[in-house]
Design a protein around this motif. Sequence first.
Motif, mmCIF file in Angstrom:
data_model
loop_
_atom_site.group_PDB
_atom_site.id
_atom_site.type_symbol
_atom_site.label_atom_id
_atom_site.label_comp_id
_atom_site.label_asym_id
_atom_site.label_seq_id
_atom_site.Cartn_x
_atom_site.Cartn_y
_atom_site.Cartn_z
ATOM 1 N N ALA A 1 39.046 46.974 38.834
ATOM 2 C CA ALA A 1 37.899 47.173 39.941
ATOM 3 C C ALA A 1 38.404 47.791 41.230
ATOM 4 O O ALA A 1 38.198 48.557 41.922
ATOM 5 N N GLU A 2 39.853 47.028 41.537
ATOM 6 C CA GLU A 2 40.430 47.501 42.682
ATOM 7 C C GLU A 2 40.998 48.950 42.620
ATOM 8 O O GLU A 2 40.807 49.788 43.630
ATOM 9 N N THR A 3 41.418 49.337 41.304
ATOM 10 C CA THR A 3 41.884 50.457 41.132
ATOM 11 C C THR A 3 40.704 51.687 41.399
ATOM 12 O O THR A 3 40.906 52.581 41.610
ATOM 13 N N ARG A 4 39.405 51.276 40.574
ATOM 14 C CA ARG A 4 38.536 52.164 40.634
ATOM 15 C C ARG A 4 38.120 52.243 41.948
ATOM 16 O O ARG A 4 37.766 53.558 42.343
ATOM 17 N N ALA A 5 37.904 51.293 42.931
ATOM 18 C CA ALA A 5 37.723 51.347 44.299
ATOM 19 C C ALA A 5 38.728 52.277 45.018
ATOM 20 O O ALA A 5 38.177 53.328 45.964
ATOM 21 N N ALA A 6 39.857 52.495 44.839
ATOM 22 C CA ALA A 6 40.851 53.248 45.341
ATOM 23 C C ALA A 6 40.707 54.644 44.791
ATOM 24 O O ALA A 6 40.943 55.565 45.639
ATOM 25 N N ILE A 7 40.657 54.775 43.649
ATOM 26 C CA ILE A 7 40.151 56.157 43.096
ATOM 27 C C ILE A 7 38.918 56.673 43.717
ATOM 28 O O ILE A 7 39.135 58.117 44.131
ATOM 29 N N GLU A 8 38.103 56.235 44.074
ATOM 30 C CA GLU A 8 36.612 56.485 44.573
ATOM 31 C C GLU A 8 36.976 56.737 46.279
ATOM 32 O O GLU A 8 36.643 57.972 46.743
ATOM 33 N N ALA A 9 37.704 56.104 46.827
ATOM 34 C CA ALA A 9 38.143 56.327 48.231
ATOM 35 C C ALA A 9 38.965 57.478 48.378
ATOM 36 O O ALA A 9 38.960 58.403 49.345
ATOM 37 N N ILE A 10 40.079 57.745 47.580
ATOM 38 C CA ILE A 10 40.779 59.179 47.512
ATOM 39 C C ILE A 10 40.042 60.051 47.256
ATOM 40 O O ILE A 10 40.227 61.310 47.764
ATOM 41 N N VAL B 1 60.135 37.985 31.505
ATOM 42 C CA VAL B 1 61.167 38.133 32.743
ATOM 43 C C VAL B 1 60.782 39.496 33.521
ATOM 44 O O VAL B 1 61.034 39.371 34.849
ATOM 45 N N ILE B 2 60.714 40.327 32.896
ATOM 46 C CA ILE B 2 60.710 41.782 33.847
ATOM 47 C C ILE B 2 59.407 41.482 34.567
ATOM 48 O O ILE B 2 59.458 41.730 35.751
ATOM 49 N N GLU B 3 58.257 41.052 33.927
ATOM 50 C CA GLU B 3 56.963 40.811 34.855
ATOM 51 C C GLU B 3 57.235 40.006 36.068
ATOM 52 O O GLU B 3 56.346 40.089 37.211
ATOM 53 N N GLU B 4 58.146 38.960 36.109
ATOM 54 C CA GLU B 4 58.505 38.438 37.121
ATOM 55 C C GLU B 4 58.949 38.994 38.223
ATOM 56 O O GLU B 4 58.249 38.589 39.605
ATOM 57 N N PHE B 5 59.447 40.070 38.366
ATOM 58 C CA PHE B 5 60.009 40.792 39.344
ATOM 59 C C PHE B 5 59.088 41.992 40.010
ATOM 60 O O PHE B 5 59.291 42.633 40.815
ATOM 61 N N LEU B 6 57.935 42.250 38.992
ATOM 62 C CA LEU B 6 56.963 43.345 39.478
ATOM 63 C C LEU B 6 55.973 42.784 40.410
ATOM 64 O O LEU B 6 55.551 41.715 40.442
ATOM 65 N N PRO B 7 55.481 43.473 41.320
ATOM 66 C CA PRO B 7 54.434 43.138 42.225
ATOM 67 C C PRO B 7 53.251 42.931 41.596
ATOM 68 O O PRO B 7 53.101 43.412 40.481
ATOM 69 N N GLN B 8 52.203 42.153 42.110
ATOM 70 C CA GLN B 8 51.011 41.898 41.605
ATOM 71 C C GLN B 8 50.268 43.195 41.417
ATOM 72 O O GLN B 8 50.231 44.191 42.100
ATOM 73 N N GLN B 9 49.714 43.254 39.905
ATOM 74 C CA GLN B 9 48.822 44.619 39.827
ATOM 75 C C GLN B 9 47.820 44.828 40.384
ATOM 76 O O GLN B 9 47.159 43.611 40.410
ATOM 77 N N MET B 10 46.917 45.824 40.711
ATOM 78 C CA MET B 10 45.898 45.746 41.227
ATOM 79 C C MET B 10 44.704 45.688 39.837
ATOM 80 O O MET B 10 45.216 46.195 38.727
ATOM 81 N N SER B 11 43.984 45.158 40.025
ATOM 82 C CA SER B 11 42.772 44.886 38.850
ATOM 83 C C SER B 11 42.067 46.198 38.772
ATOM 84 O O SER B 11 42.063 47.137 39.671
#
Length: 150
Positions: A100-109, A88-98
């Motif tokens: 690979a997406e997280t690692r790419a964001a870390i590298e960009a930052i 039920v809680i997860e229904e209201f959470l935005p889609q989480q980054m995968s």
Amino acid sequence: MLRDTIKTETITAMKAGDKPRVAALRLISAKIKDRDIEERTKSGSGNDDAMVIDVLQKMAKQRRESIQMYEDGGRTELANQEKGELAVIEEFLPQQMSEAETRAAIEAIKAELGADGMKDMGRVMGELKGRHGTQLDMGRASGWVKESLS
């Protein structure tokens, strides 16, 4: 607003007679009200949806930890109850980054900030949370930032 959606879903679940869902939604509402009370004492109020998402993420993390403990202890009935609440809680959470997406964001930052060592971890984590905080499990992201900076 997310808060209104939760209220609407609570009413719908009550009308449908879905007691476990009603209980989970009431827990969510209670946590949000607790946070509202905490925020009253602080100066200024931020984005309401961001605050609700933060509350939901903390609740989800607590449920995951409880599920693990109950399963380790052989308490499957309690683990199943926690899994229901987590769904039920997860229904209201935005889609989480995968991952690979997280690692790419870390590298960009890292590239933007010129971060090259562990001394820059706080800056990278702060920027990552500022940009993607509602879409990340910051606990897991912390490990990936450490790995990337070492």
